[in-house]
Scaffold this motif. Structure first.
Motif, PDB file in Angstrom:
ATOM      1  N   GLY A  68       0.479  -1.327  -0.333  1.00  0.00           N
ATOM      2  CA  GLY A  68       0.033  -0.370   0.372  1.00  0.00           C
ATOM      3  C   GLY A  68       1.241   1.355   0.260  1.00  0.00           C
ATOM      4  N   ALA A  69       0.893   2.165   1.312  1.00  0.00           N
ATOM      5  CA  ALA A  69       1.446   3.189   1.294  1.00  0.00           C
ATOM      6  C   ALA A  69       2.788   2.874   2.053  1.00  0.00           C
ATOM      7  CB  ALA A  69       0.903   3.862   2.237  1.00  0.00           C
ATOM      8  N   GLY A  70       3.651   1.487   2.028  1.00  0.00           N
ATOM      9  CA  GLY A  70       4.998   1.446   2.524  1.00  0.00           C
ATOM     10  C   GLY A  70       4.784   2.389   3.864  1.00  0.00           C
ATOM     11  N   SER A  71       3.682   1.901   4.452  1.00  0.00           N
ATOM     12  CA  SER A  71       4.249   3.364   5.542  1.00  0.00           C
ATOM     13  C   SER A  71       4.561   2.400   6.763  1.00  0.00           C
ATOM     14  CB  SER A  71       3.099   3.566   6.418  1.00  0.00           C
ATOM     15  OG  SER A  71       1.750   3.347   6.033  1.00  0.00           O
ATOM     16  N   GLY A  72       4.728   0.494   6.871  1.00  0.00           N
ATOM     17  CA  GLY A  72       4.982  -0.119   8.192  1.00  0.00           C
ATOM     18  C   GLY A  72       6.243  -0.166   8.345  1.00  0.00           C
ATOM     19  N   THR A  73       5.890  -0.020   9.892  1.00  0.00           N
ATOM     20  CA  THR A  73       7.247  -0.386  10.555  1.00  0.00           C
ATOM     21  C   THR A  73       8.239  -1.826  10.875  1.00  0.00           C
ATOM     22  OG1 THR A  73       6.377  -0.068  12.750  1.00  0.00           O
ATOM     23  CG2 THR A  73       6.608   1.826  11.394  1.00  0.00           C
ATOM     24  N   VAL A  85       7.231  -7.304  -6.649  1.00  0.00           N
ATOM     25  CA  VAL A  85       6.189  -5.840  -5.985  1.00  0.00           C
ATOM     26  C   VAL A  85       5.115  -5.139  -6.575  1.00  0.00           C
ATOM     27  CG1 VAL A  85       5.712  -3.205  -4.939  1.00  0.00           C
ATOM     28  CG2 VAL A  85       8.341  -4.850  -4.479  1.00  0.00           C
ATOM     29  N   MET A  86       3.260  -5.845  -5.970  1.00  0.00           N
ATOM     30  CA  MET A  86       2.582  -5.101  -6.284  1.00  0.00           C
ATOM     31  C   MET A  86       1.993  -3.943  -5.736  1.00  0.00           C
ATOM     32  SD  MET A  86      -0.567  -7.082  -7.221  1.00  0.00           S
ATOM     33  CE  MET A  86      -0.508  -8.647  -7.548  1.00  0.00           C
ATOM     34  N   ASP A  87       1.598  -3.215  -6.653  1.00  0.00           N
ATOM     35  CA  ASP A  87       2.080  -2.041  -5.941  1.00  0.00           C
ATOM     36  C   ASP A  87       0.883  -1.256  -5.957  1.00  0.00           C
ATOM     37  OD1 ASP A  87       0.981   0.316  -4.935  1.00  0.00           O
ATOM     38  OD2 ASP A  87       2.888   1.927  -6.043  1.00  0.00           O
ATOM     39  N   MET A  88      -0.529  -1.476  -4.547  1.00  0.00           N
ATOM     40  CA  MET A  88      -1.907  -1.397  -4.979  1.00  0.00           C
ATOM     41  C   MET A  88      -2.753  -0.284  -5.316  1.00  0.00           C
ATOM     42  SD  MET A  88      -2.421  -5.031  -5.057  1.00  0.00           S
ATOM     43  CE  MET A  88      -4.369  -4.732  -5.121  1.00  0.00           C
ATOM     44  N   LYS A  89      -1.713   0.744  -4.850  1.00  0.00           N
ATOM     45  CA  LYS A  89      -2.543   1.812  -4.736  1.00  0.00           C
ATOM     46  C   LYS A  89      -3.535   2.469  -5.913  1.00  0.00           C
ATOM     47  CE  LYS A  89       0.945   4.378  -3.697  1.00  0.00           C
ATOM     48  NZ  LYS A  89       1.958   3.845  -3.713  1.00  0.00           N
TER      49      LYS A  89
END
Lengths: 476, 476
Positions: A68-73, A85-89
């Motif tokens: 998604g946003a790649g905001s995971g830590t 990498v499948m960008d779902m945005k």
């Protein structure tokens, strides 16, 4: 691994595929310390795109990491084995809002704040509210079972998922869950997918419960000379049956940091508690606030300020809101890491855990701020250290071990709301050995070729430092 | 299948095993129409007992059907393949109540009402409240994802499960979930087990979230000349953002039945709605009640009566509470069947569904009462028929088919809170073909020998009439 880029271009169109190294670099990391290069980035636009990509990947045994946003830590969306990498945005339509059924249907790339902006004119909201809601997507929030400041009253993502469409590893599309508030019609697979970090299927549509916006919100702040008093107050508030809609802790380190970064002029005490109550009747909100206030005072809370006014509430919450971004200002020459950022403990252990974190930090000569949605047992920390000294990194490794051992010993969890991914996996695996075979059996049943976000959670490397490149973030 | 009864006696003690035909008969049915004889009944007392029994059964490939009170109406606990029925009622300790963490830990045989009686002095309650709470066990409620009159505000069992200990098919013990309000630490397996009807593992301990008892409850009743108006009022109440703690419908057939059975003297209108609001501040409860009252009046609701008093509330709710037991009094010579008793529909479809049920009943010359927790979309019905006429049974079969086709066509579910078991399986399988392979894959992964409650839900026979003996209940 050989990937047929032309084939992918045929599926999603030329502009939605890239194996350009600059693009790949962008998709090689998320908000964690990890970094690993994908082979190709693909942006599906439709459910059929996702099905076709998965059909191809499954056939050729190519890893696929949804993002998604790649905001995971924790490194969920870092492609540790390369591959796609499948960008779902790009799949970001709000499909429908059905106030009459108190639900909405969205594509996975819809941003949390965008959904809430759309719901507002209906007098509705989507409550989970992770701190990253400005960028986080609903799909990513489902993957991590995200929650946030409202979880103390409103729960986590798992409590809002009614149904979803999921593309499985083999490209099959399944409709999970229901359009109804309750259901007892087959396995609750929709809740299994929540928190599975993209390892069991790709969410391509979600049906989420929504809630009526309360008419009144009152936010208050109380100061505490001692961190322990603040922790005990929080435990007592919950144990007394109060129902705050927000109950946050911020320790003295956090206060100093936001004062330095934002010049807020907050009193530099041991800790502050922020609490909020909401509802449609002011008397009921007053009642909750008064009850919580009394408990704070019993635990030596002082200087209690409160407001119903939206702007005032924003001011009172400002420091906490910008805490994460401010922490690196705490002391010259230090960086602020997410190495152990998201423990959950039973409500009665908050004061003890907060105290323990400061003790461990002191023992190992690093700085650790303690804050978080402590009303629901979520304790966030940042390990702050001098990144130029190897000794500091060595100490950090010992801090992490000691900290998680402690949290698990009091019945807590490795991650309350950020997920296990790569960086939390070693500690989690050590604590939860018993469920690894069950998780692996389910993973194998649904993804026999192990292509969906492989080598995460139970299958992540035991040494996360060596697992990927490390990308130490210096926040300035 | 040969079962070593002596071996079982060694595990759990002589007195906790029986293959006496009288005992077996007792365990051959539940509250559904189904009946099938087990080979042996075993009553484990400890987790170790359950592990040993499963170890033996898995080795010898003997079916094991776990059973609580046997109050399910879909046949979950009917041992369709014979084998072992495992009666969990002996494991009925309330292990701990932790008000400080707002959770309790219980063994699976604890009865719902017993738990609530124990929680009351703490000012706490366990909200799901299925109608059978007087006998239903927590283990059984987990198996069915049970809910009840409070689900409109408080949700279903799945919303209260924090963690559980489960014995898997091979005898392994796993600790699922957490002691914390939120967690994002591995697959949410505890929520997968909820609603799995004993097919994936045997719950031997559950950690359940509990809630503070509200100080005030106000219950109200409104009469409606037309059923459709009542249905529309319910949809409108939810769509308007009201938050009732109970929102029930009862149609004219139900009213006549309870008047006959209990001599209540209720006005015999087209339908009544019962609604309740709860909270710690009377003004807030008044506000909700007033809002709901206004919506009822807008939809031609009349004669609204309400009370805060516990005894008065009991009186107002008396008819609804005893409706199920009263229905067979509706007309001389009819019996009341659970054949299609528990649909769920989106909130906006309540009036349409209620009307449709009466239409289908009329068309097929049977009687169908419509009632249920309609505030959360739960529509209960009973097909009432003359059990001596084969033609009536034939019509019932057509009613079931038409009814479920309709419910699925409007985005509803086969079962809202009773489960699929045997009797709801044909309709459910027809509607949810897409998820059967996924459910079977998970079942196979966790129970490769197919010994845990085999041939239920996705694996149930397509013709439930021929699947077991039928035990037509005549309620008098």
């Amino acid at each position: 691994m050989k990937i047929n880029v032309e084939k992918l271009k045929k599926i999603v169109g030329e502009n939605n595929v890239s194996d350009n190294v600059v693009d790949l670099y962008v998709y090689s990391s998320d908000a964690s310390v990890h970094q690993a290069m994908p082979s190709v980035v693909v942006k599906p636009r439709t459910i059929e795109d996702v099905q076709k990509i998965m059909g191809y990947a499954n056939n050729d045994k190519i890893p696929v990491v949804p993002r998604g946003a790649g905001s995971g830590t924790s490194g969920h969306s870092v492609p540790i084995d390369g591959g796609i990498v499948m960008d779902m945005k790009g799949m970001n339509r709000i499909i429908e809002i059905r106030p009459e059924d108190m639900l909405c249907k969205v594509e996975p790339g819809v941003v949390d704040d965008d959904l809430n902006r759309t719901l507002k004119p209906y007098g509705l909201f989507y409550p989970p509210a992770p701190a990253s809601s400005r960028i986080a997507t609903i799909g990513g929030e489902i993957g991590a079972n995200a929650s946030g400041v409202r979880s103390v009253k409103y729960g986590a993502t798992r409590d809002y998922v009614l149904g979803m469409k999921v593309v499985l590893a083999n490209g099959d599309l399944v409709n999970l869950g229901s359009n109804t508030r309750v259901h007892s019609s087959g396995y609750q697979l929709e809740r299994l997918i929540v928190g599975s970090e993209g390892t069991l299927g790709i969410v391509v549509e979600a049906t989420m419960k929504i809630s009526p916006l309360p008419k009144f919100r009152c936010l208050a702040v109380a100061n505490f000379k001692e961190l322990e008093d603040a922790g005990n107050a929080i435990s007592d508030i919950i144990a007394s049956g109060c129902q705050p809609s927000l109950l946050e802790l911020m320790d003295g380190i956090g206060i100093v940091a936001v004062n330095k970064a934002l010049d807020l002029g907050l009193k530099e005490v041991g800790a502050i508690i922020l609490f909020e109550a909401d509802g449609n009747v002011k008397e009921a909100v007053d009642y909750e606030i008064r009850k919580i206030e009394e408990i704070c005072e019993k635990h030596n809370g002082t200087d209690i300020e409160m407001s119903y006014d939206a702007k005032e509430r924003q001011r009172l919450f400002g420091g906490r809101k910008k805490l994460f971004a401010s922490l690196s200002k705490y002391k010259e020459g230090i960086i602020c890491t997410d190495l152990a950022d998201d423990m959950g403990v039973p409500n009665s252990k908050i004061a003890e855990t907060a105290k323990k974190i400061h003790e461990i930090a002191k023992k190992h000569n690093v700085i650790m701020a303690v804050y978080g949605h402590c009303g629901s047992g979520v304790i966030h920390t940042k390990i702050m250290l001098d990144s130029k000294k190897q000794s500091q990194w060595d100490e950090a490794a010992r801090v992490i071990e000691e900290l998680y051992d402690y949290v698990h010993s009091v019945g807590g969890v490795t991650s309350a709301e950020h997920g296990i991914g790569l960086s939390k996996a070693p500690a989690w695996k050590k604590a939860r050995k018993d469920i690894i075979p069950m998780m692996r059996a389910i993973k194998k049943a649904l993804d026999p070729n192990n292509i969906l976000n492989p080598h995460k959670i139970m299958d992540a490397p035991d040494d996360w430092v060596k697992a990927t490149n490390l990308r130490y973030r210096v926040i300035s």
